[in-house]
Design a protein around this motif. Structure first.
Motif, PDB file in Angstrom:
ATOM      1  N   GLU A   1      -5.101 -21.741  46.163  1.00 32.25           N
ATOM      2  CA  GLU A   1      -3.932 -22.166  45.527  1.00 32.25           C
ATOM      3  C   GLU A   1      -3.688 -22.919  44.625  1.00 32.25           C
ATOM      4  OE1 GLU A   1      -4.764 -22.933  48.927  1.00 32.25           O
ATOM      5  OE2 GLU A   1      -4.951 -24.706  48.923  1.00 32.25           O
ATOM      6  N   ASN A   2      -5.237 -24.013  44.143  1.00 30.51           N
ATOM      7  CA  ASN A   2      -6.132 -24.606  43.359  1.00 30.51           C
ATOM      8  C   ASN A   2      -6.629 -23.881  42.590  1.00 30.51           C
ATOM      9  OD1 ASN A   2      -3.872 -26.695  43.973  1.00 30.51           O
ATOM     10  ND2 ASN A   2      -6.059 -28.609  45.018  1.00 30.51           N
ATOM     11  N   PHE A   3      -6.708 -22.276  42.509  1.00 32.71           N
ATOM     12  CA  PHE A   3      -7.594 -21.626  41.598  1.00 32.71           C
ATOM     13  C   PHE A   3      -6.669 -20.620  40.908  1.00 32.71           C
ATOM     14  CE2 PHE A   3     -10.043 -18.993  39.895  1.00 32.71           C
ATOM     15  CZ  PHE A   3     -11.797 -19.062  40.600  1.00 32.71           C
ATOM     16  N   ILE A   4      -6.618 -20.784  39.205  1.00 39.23           N
ATOM     17  CA  ILE A   4      -6.203 -20.296  37.969  1.00 39.23           C
ATOM     18  C   ILE A   4      -6.587 -19.913  36.691  1.00 39.23           C
ATOM     19  CG2 ILE A   4      -5.798 -22.805  37.207  1.00 39.23           C
ATOM     20  CD1 ILE A   4      -2.938 -22.144  37.139  1.00 39.23           C
ATOM     21  N   GLY A   5      -6.441 -19.240  35.785  1.00 40.46           N
ATOM     22  CA  GLY A   5      -7.155 -18.171  35.089  1.00 40.46           C
ATOM     23  C   GLY A   5      -5.883 -20.120  33.866  1.00 40.46           C
ATOM     24  N   ILE A   6      -7.247 -20.161  32.779  1.00 43.38           N
ATOM     25  CA  ILE A   6      -7.090 -20.793  31.957  1.00 43.38           C
ATOM     26  C   ILE A   6      -8.240 -20.532  30.910  1.00 43.38           C
ATOM     27  CG2 ILE A   6      -7.256 -23.811  30.946  1.00 43.38           C
ATOM     28  CD1 ILE A   6      -7.566 -24.412  33.572  1.00 43.38           C
ATOM     29  N   HIS A   7      -7.645 -19.185  30.318  1.00 47.62           N
ATOM     30  CA  HIS A   7      -8.499 -18.730  29.414  1.00 47.62           C
ATOM     31  C   HIS A   7      -8.347 -18.887  27.505  1.00 47.62           C
ATOM     32  CE1 HIS A   7      -8.544 -14.487  27.166  1.00 47.62           C
ATOM     33  NE2 HIS A   7      -9.727 -14.387  27.413  1.00 47.62           N
ATOM     34  N   PHE A   8      -8.892 -19.001  27.200  1.00 44.36           N
ATOM     35  CA  PHE A   8      -9.362 -19.872  25.706  1.00 44.36           C
ATOM     36  C   PHE A   8     -10.235 -18.731  24.824  1.00 44.36           C
ATOM     37  CE2 PHE A   8      -9.840 -23.765  27.765  1.00 44.36           C
ATOM     38  CZ  PHE A   8      -9.066 -24.759  27.189  1.00 44.36           C
ATOM     39  N   PHE A   9      -9.670 -19.388  23.790  1.00 43.73           N
ATOM     40  CA  PHE A   9      -9.987 -18.062  22.388  1.00 43.73           C
ATOM     41  C   PHE A   9     -10.737 -18.694  21.770  1.00 43.73           C
ATOM     42  CE2 PHE A   9      -6.070 -16.662  24.252  1.00 43.73           C
ATOM     43  CZ  PHE A   9      -6.056 -15.472  24.345  1.00 43.73           C
ATOM     44  N   SER A  10     -11.666 -17.242  21.209  1.00 40.72           N
ATOM     45  CA  SER A  10     -12.910 -18.525  20.420  1.00 40.72           C
ATOM     46  C   SER A  10     -12.934 -18.174  18.972  1.00 40.72           C
ATOM     47  CB  SER A  10     -14.221 -17.011  21.183  1.00 40.72           C
ATOM     48  OG  SER A  10     -15.727 -17.810  20.288  1.00 40.72           O
ATOM     49  N   PRO A  11     -12.547 -19.044  18.510  1.00 38.87           N
ATOM     50  CA  PRO A  11     -13.481 -20.606  18.470  1.00 38.87           C
ATOM     51  C   PRO A  11     -12.909 -21.217  18.656  1.00 38.87           C
ATOM     52  CG  PRO A  11     -12.945 -20.270  16.077  1.00 38.87           C
ATOM     53  CD  PRO A  11     -13.003 -18.988  16.938  1.00 38.87           C
ATOM     54  N   VAL A  12     -13.276 -22.216  19.939  1.00 39.97           N
ATOM     55  CA  VAL A  12     -11.780 -22.537  21.195  1.00 39.97           C
ATOM     56  C   VAL A  12     -11.534 -23.623  20.052  1.00 39.97           C
ATOM     57  CG1 VAL A  12     -11.908 -24.298  23.236  1.00 39.97           C
ATOM     58  CG2 VAL A  12     -13.490 -22.225  23.048  1.00 39.97           C
ATOM     59  N   ASP A  13     -12.378 -24.533  19.159  1.00 45.18           N
ATOM     60  CA  ASP A  13     -11.913 -25.445  18.606  1.00 45.18           C
ATOM     61  C   ASP A  13     -11.044 -25.153  17.527  1.00 45.18           C
ATOM     62  OD1 ASP A  13     -13.738 -25.022  17.289  1.00 45.18           O
ATOM     63  OD2 ASP A  13     -13.693 -25.969  15.546  1.00 45.18           O
ATOM     64  N   ARG A  14     -10.671 -23.777  16.851  1.00 40.94           N
ATOM     65  CA  ARG A  14      -9.301 -23.318  16.444  1.00 40.94           C
ATOM     66  C   ARG A  14      -8.942 -22.435  16.261  1.00 40.94           C
ATOM     67  NH1 ARG A  14     -13.887 -21.785  12.816  1.00 40.94           N
ATOM     68  NH2 ARG A  14     -13.085 -19.676  12.456  1.00 40.94           N
ATOM     69  N   MET A  15      -8.983 -21.576  17.779  1.00 42.09           N
ATOM     70  CA  MET A  15      -8.091 -21.576  18.213  1.00 42.09           C
ATOM     71  C   MET A  15      -7.114 -21.960  19.171  1.00 42.09           C
ATOM     72  SD  MET A  15      -8.345 -17.886  16.747  1.00 42.09           S
ATOM     73  CE  MET A  15      -7.430 -17.008  18.266  1.00 42.09           C
ATOM     74  N   GLN A  16      -5.194 -21.565  18.854  1.00 40.48           N
ATOM     75  CA  GLN A  16      -4.349 -22.485  19.030  1.00 40.48           C
ATOM     76  C   GLN A  16      -3.876 -22.341  20.748  1.00 40.48           C
ATOM     77  OE1 GLN A  16      -3.559 -25.136  17.633  1.00 40.48           O
ATOM     78  NE2 GLN A  16      -1.237 -25.253  18.971  1.00 40.48           N
TER      79      GLN A  16
ATOM     80  N   LYS B   1      -2.066 -14.275  42.158  1.00 40.65           N
ATOM     81  CA  LYS B   1      -1.500 -14.234  43.586  1.00 40.65           C
ATOM     82  C   LYS B   1      -1.319 -15.349  44.366  1.00 40.65           C
ATOM     83  CE  LYS B   1      -0.834  -9.469  44.462  1.00 40.65           C
ATOM     84  NZ  LYS B   1      -1.905  -8.684  43.973  1.00 40.65           N
ATOM     85  N   LYS B   2      -2.410 -16.532  45.265  1.00 44.77           N
ATOM     86  CA  LYS B   2      -2.377 -17.538  45.813  1.00 44.77           C
ATOM     87  C   LYS B   2      -1.920 -18.455  44.597  1.00 44.77           C
ATOM     88  CE  LYS B   2      -3.683 -15.525  49.805  1.00 44.77           C
ATOM     89  NZ  LYS B   2      -5.375 -15.648  50.268  1.00 44.77           N
ATOM     90  N   THR B   3      -1.636 -19.070  43.855  1.00 50.94           N
ATOM     91  CA  THR B   3      -1.582 -20.525  42.871  1.00 50.94           C
ATOM     92  C   THR B   3      -0.210 -20.968  43.050  1.00 50.94           C
ATOM     93  OG1 THR B   3      -3.225 -19.016  40.754  1.00 50.94           O
ATOM     94  CG2 THR B   3      -2.616 -20.530  40.519  1.00 50.94           C
ATOM     95  N   GLY B   4      -0.584 -21.509  42.952  1.00 50.38           N
ATOM     96  CA  GLY B   4       0.021 -22.585  43.247  1.00 50.38           C
ATOM     97  C   GLY B   4       0.932 -23.424  42.357  1.00 50.38           C
TER      98      GLY B   4
ATOM     99  N   LEU C   1      -1.099 -24.977  38.415  1.00 57.13           N
ATOM    100  CA  LEU C   1       0.330 -24.701  37.075  1.00 57.13           C
ATOM    101  C   LEU C   1       0.738 -25.128  36.232  1.00 57.13           C
ATOM    102  CD1 LEU C   1       1.309 -22.664  35.415  1.00 57.13           C
ATOM    103  CD2 LEU C   1       2.945 -22.507  36.531  1.00 57.13           C
ATOM    104  N   ALA C   2       1.429 -26.409  37.374  1.00 60.44           N
ATOM    105  CA  ALA C   2       1.274 -28.297  36.263  1.00 60.44           C
ATOM    106  C   ALA C   2       0.086 -28.648  35.621  1.00 60.44           C
ATOM    107  CB  ALA C   2       2.261 -29.223  37.767  1.00 60.44           C
ATOM    108  N   MET C   3      -0.676 -28.852  36.530  1.00 54.38           N
ATOM    109  CA  MET C   3      -1.568 -29.222  35.654  1.00 54.38           C
ATOM    110  C   MET C   3      -2.366 -28.863  34.996  1.00 54.38           C
ATOM    111  SD  MET C   3      -5.751 -30.340  37.330  1.00 54.38           S
ATOM    112  CE  MET C   3      -4.708 -32.264  37.858  1.00 54.38           C
ATOM    113  N   ALA C   4      -2.671 -27.499  34.475  1.00 53.85           N
ATOM    114  CA  ALA C   4      -2.947 -26.605  34.086  1.00 53.85           C
ATOM    115  C   ALA C   4      -2.425 -26.743  32.473  1.00 53.85           C
ATOM    116  CB  ALA C   4      -2.956 -25.145  34.231  1.00 53.85           C
ATOM    117  N   ILE C   5      -0.915 -26.562  32.661  1.00 54.00           N
ATOM    118  CA  ILE C   5      -0.473 -26.255  31.659  1.00 54.00           C
ATOM    119  C   ILE C   5      -0.136 -28.647  30.321  1.00 54.00           C
ATOM    120  CG2 ILE C   5       2.501 -27.198  30.297  1.00 54.00           C
ATOM    121  CD1 ILE C   5       3.049 -24.336  33.228  1.00 54.00           C
TER     122      ILE C   5
END
Ligand code: NAD
Length: 737
Positions: A456-471, A479-482, A486-490
């Motif tokens: 429930e505390n596992f989530i995808g946080i997918h960045f784009f490359s290069p991280v410093d430039r991509m917005q 399925k089980k993410t709580g 989600l709130a913390m990731a946002i």
């Protein structure tokens, strides 16, 4: 006189200070109420003999005025309120612009000297108000931005910006600023004659009053007899080249996809040839034309309103109290991990950057050194700041250092077992409240979370490359993410000042999946025998940042081959083989052409990265080029294939519940893979064309080029009911289903 957003104060010298401080907004904007107030104030300033002059300043700590109230504008242009015919809407829009401009005109011809005391950012309409004042004084703060950024959201400055700015600084300089939407700091603005003087912040009002008392001049330069436009009028020798060059540059840079920029050129060209009042009417006409164009409305919606909503956390579950990441663990200090560490430390977080060797971890930290040095050389950072940011990053190989982390983001190799290993080791160090994020680009989150004790505390946080430039950051719900994760990731994405979209688990998630169709369509075209230069040129003309073949080379052809082989295996008999399969197989398996990485792909690359890449001449030996020249209609057909193919995939993601909010689909497309920004995004494309026409066109394309163009059930249903994505799936604050 009752004012709502301005405070009125008249001193014993008869100088009125109008302090702009909208009680309902954190930032001042030119809302209808602000305009009404300003109108009443100008009336009084002009007619009251006891008033000797006026100062307009802001009561907000963060700015003078951020510009027009785009939320009000978008609604009005879309025909908000009672239903109106197109003609009625055009008339209402034009008339409202005329009234708006008459207000500023009244301000500058009221007979009393008016000073803009600019104590914070003044952008768009915010700068235009100040241009209608007789004297502009700005606080000496390099962070203050002054500019007309309207073209960035598909608009043109409609409050006289295209007329007053070139009359102050000449057409060439003004066009540069307006067409690119560049903003200036106070000192540069003064050097370019946009403002008169820069003074310490606490001297702003003192200087404004001094000018009114000592050297007042209530007549604008363009209202003085004998006024000459700096640099000359459009048809004057010398000045005319500005417009021929400007036009050529506009076409080169935009492929004529952005009407706002074209109209800005016209406003300045036509407006400078006539007196200012006629110039302002010209600007109002072009502005109206633009607002009636659905492309502009789509751009305002996606590039401004939706982006702002998402940036504020529109998709954040309201039931979770605010979270703050004070300590972040980054696993893997490679290209992505190093970038994630940099942006997080920049936002003031303590970062533990972990790799398998100290050398690799140190190298990850050194990436921040390089970026900070570059910032320093451009005057955007100081040595102090560098020391502070670097002091926050701890490179290590020791998992004990992860103790106390609120969030972990893993960016190790794209390998299920490696990821499972680091998940277990990291979880042994962190508390139950901590969240674990994976930066995987392809592996489904639900599967990866099986390695976790707390899915429930596992989530995808997918960045784009290069991280410093991509917005963009794509947040993926397993399925089980709580809600807490989600709130913390946002909250975290907001803290590093990026824009989050929330999507559900699927192969390739949302962005990679749709982006892949653009690249794949380019390969299909090549396999059909369309010359590669035509394919990449039309890709760019369509508004994509690069051609599909050059992108395929960058991503790596062997990777594309592996993915195709895997998909073939996964889908079995359902897999629809296309001509591009054979092409890629030949390129990779027979010829060893893997793309940019081995300097051999659709293009040949020079050794050492110096010099230009060239299309590989050998391509003609494996593909027979049948199309080597084009008509405009043919180009249009190719453009359609590129845009529609991506839009269909976006609609499938919607149908499959991978994306659930049209704003996220559109913003994610533009920020994530550079989908033609002038369209407002792939779902905006479908809504603008209309689902019925879109489906008919897709059926035609499917017949001609293959089943990949067949629309899904959702699109057919929407076509039947005459629905739009933004109507059927009204954006609202909600959690991914
Ligand atoms: P990379 O190869 O540059 O970096 C991976 C790093 O992880 C290396 O420094 C490696 O030493 C380290 N590592 C490997 N195993 C480890 C372990 N057991 N413990 C600690 N560190 C370990 O790769 P990258 O391009 O930074 O990609 C990392 C992840 O991000 C992958 O999952 C990738 O799919 C994803 N991603 C990549 C991109 C991109 O454009 N490169 C974009 C989005 C997401």
């Amino acid at each position: 006189m009752e004012l709502k957003v301005f405070k009125w104060n008249q001193d014993s010298d008869g100088i009125v200070t109008l302090t702009w401080d909208d009680p309902d907004r954190t930032m001042n904007v030119l809302s209808s109420i602000a305009m009404r107030d300003l109108g009443a104030a100008i009336e009084k300033i002009a007619s009251d003999a006891s008033i000797k002059g006026a100062i307009i300043t802001s009561g907000k700590a963060n700015g003078f005025c951020a510009g027009a109230a785009l939320d009000e504008m978008e609604g009005a242009a879309a025909g908000g309120g009672a239903p109106k015919s197109h003609e009625e809407r055009v008339k209402a829009q034009y008339e409202s612009m005329v009234v708006f401009n008459q207000l500023f005109r009244k301000l500058e011809t009221c007979g009393k000297p008016v000073v803009a005391a600019i104590n914070g950012l003044a952008l768009g309409g915010g700068l235009e108000v100040t241009l209608a004042c007789h004297y502009r004084v700005v606080a000496d703060n390099p962070r203050i931005q002054l500019g007309l950024p309207e073209s960035k959201v598909g608009l043109l400055p409609g409050g006289g910006g295209t007329q007053r700015l070139p009359r102050l600084m000449g057409a060439q300089n003004a066009l540069g600023l307006i067409m690119q939407g560049t903003s200036l700091d106070p000192k540069t603005a003064a050097a370019q004659k946009v403002v008169h003087k820069v003074v310490p912040a606490d001297q702003l009002i003192v200087e404004a009053k001094r000018w009114i008392k000592e050297t007042p001049d209530p007549v604008q330069p363009w209202d003085k007899k004998g006024f000459e436009v700096p640099g000359g009028k459009p048809n004057d020798k010398g000045a005319s080249t500005v417009f021929t060059m400007g036009n050529a540059l506009y076409r080169k840079n935009s492929y004529n996809n952005y009407p706002a920029q074209r109209y800005i050129l016209s406003c300045v060209y036509e407006g400078l040839a006539v007196p200012i009042d006629a110039g302002l009417r010209i600007e109002s006409r072009y502005f109206t034309k633009l607002m009636m164009d659905p492309a502009s409305r789509n751009m305002i919606r996606s590039l401004f309103l939706s982006m702002q909503d998402l940036g504020k956390g529109a998709r954040r579950p309201a039931n979770v109290p605010a979270t703050q990441v004070k300590k972040l663990g980054v696993l893997g200090a490679g290209m992505m991990g190093a970038g994630i560490a940099y942006v997080s430390a920049q936002a003031g977080m303590e970062v533990v950057l972990l790799d398998t060797t100290q050398e690799a971890a140190d190298k990850g930290k050194a990436y921040s050194v390089g970026l900070l040095d570059k910032q320093i050389s451009k005057g955007r950072a100081t040595e102090d700041k560098k020391a502070k940011v670097l002091g926050l990053i701890k490179p290590t190989t020791n998992y004990d250092d992860l103790k106390g982390c609120d969030l972990i983001i893993e960016a190790v190799f794209e390998n299920r077992e490696v990821k499972a290993g680091v998940t277990k080791k990291a979880e042994a160090q962190i508390t139950d409240k901590a969240v674990f994020g994976s930066n995987t680009s392809t592996l489904p989150i639900t599967g990866l979370s099986e390695a976790s004790e707390r899915p429930e505390n596992f989530i995808g946080i997918h960045f784009f490359s290069p991280v410093d430039r991509m917005q963009l950051v794509e947040i993926i719900m397993g399925k089980k993410t709580g809600d807490y994760a989600l709130a913390m990731a946002i909250d975290y994405v907001k803290a590093i000042k990026k824009t989050p979209i929330v999507v559900n688990d699927s192969r390739g998630f949302y962005t990679s999946r749709c982006f892949g169709t653009y690249v794949a369509e380019g390969q299909e075209m090549l396999a059909e025998g369309i010359a590669p230069a035509i394919i990449d040129n039309v890709g760019r003309m369509t508004g994509m940042p690069r051609g599909p073949l050059e992108l395929a080379d960058d991503v790596a052809l062997d990777l594309a081959y592996k993915v195709r082989e895997q998909t073939k295996k996964d889908l079995g008999a359902k897999y629809e083989a296309g001509p591009a399969d054979t092409l890629i197989e030949t390129m990779v398996a027979k010829l060893g052409r893997y793309g940019r990485k081995n300097l051999k792909g659709f293009y040949d690359y020079p050794e050492g990265g110096k010099g230009k890449k060239r299309l590989w001449p050998g391509l003609k030996d494996i593909v027979k080029f049948k199309v080597t020249s084009t008509t405009p209609d043919y180009v249009e057909e190719l453009r359609k294939r590129f845009i529609y193919r991506q839009a269909i995939e976006a609609s499938r993601c919607f149908e499959e519940n991978v994306v659930t909010d049209p704003r996220e689909a559109d913003v994610g497309a533009i920020l994530g893979w550079g989908f033609a920004p002038y369209t407002g995004g792939p779902l905006s494309v479908i809504d603008t064309v209309g689902a019925k026409t879109f489906v008919e066109e897709c059926d035609r394309l499917a017949q001609k080029y293959g089943k990949r163009f067949l629309p899904g059930r959702l699109l057919r249903d929407m076509a039947e009911k005459g629905e739009t994505f933004y109507g059927r799936f009204k954006p609202e604050t909600k959690k991914a289903a």
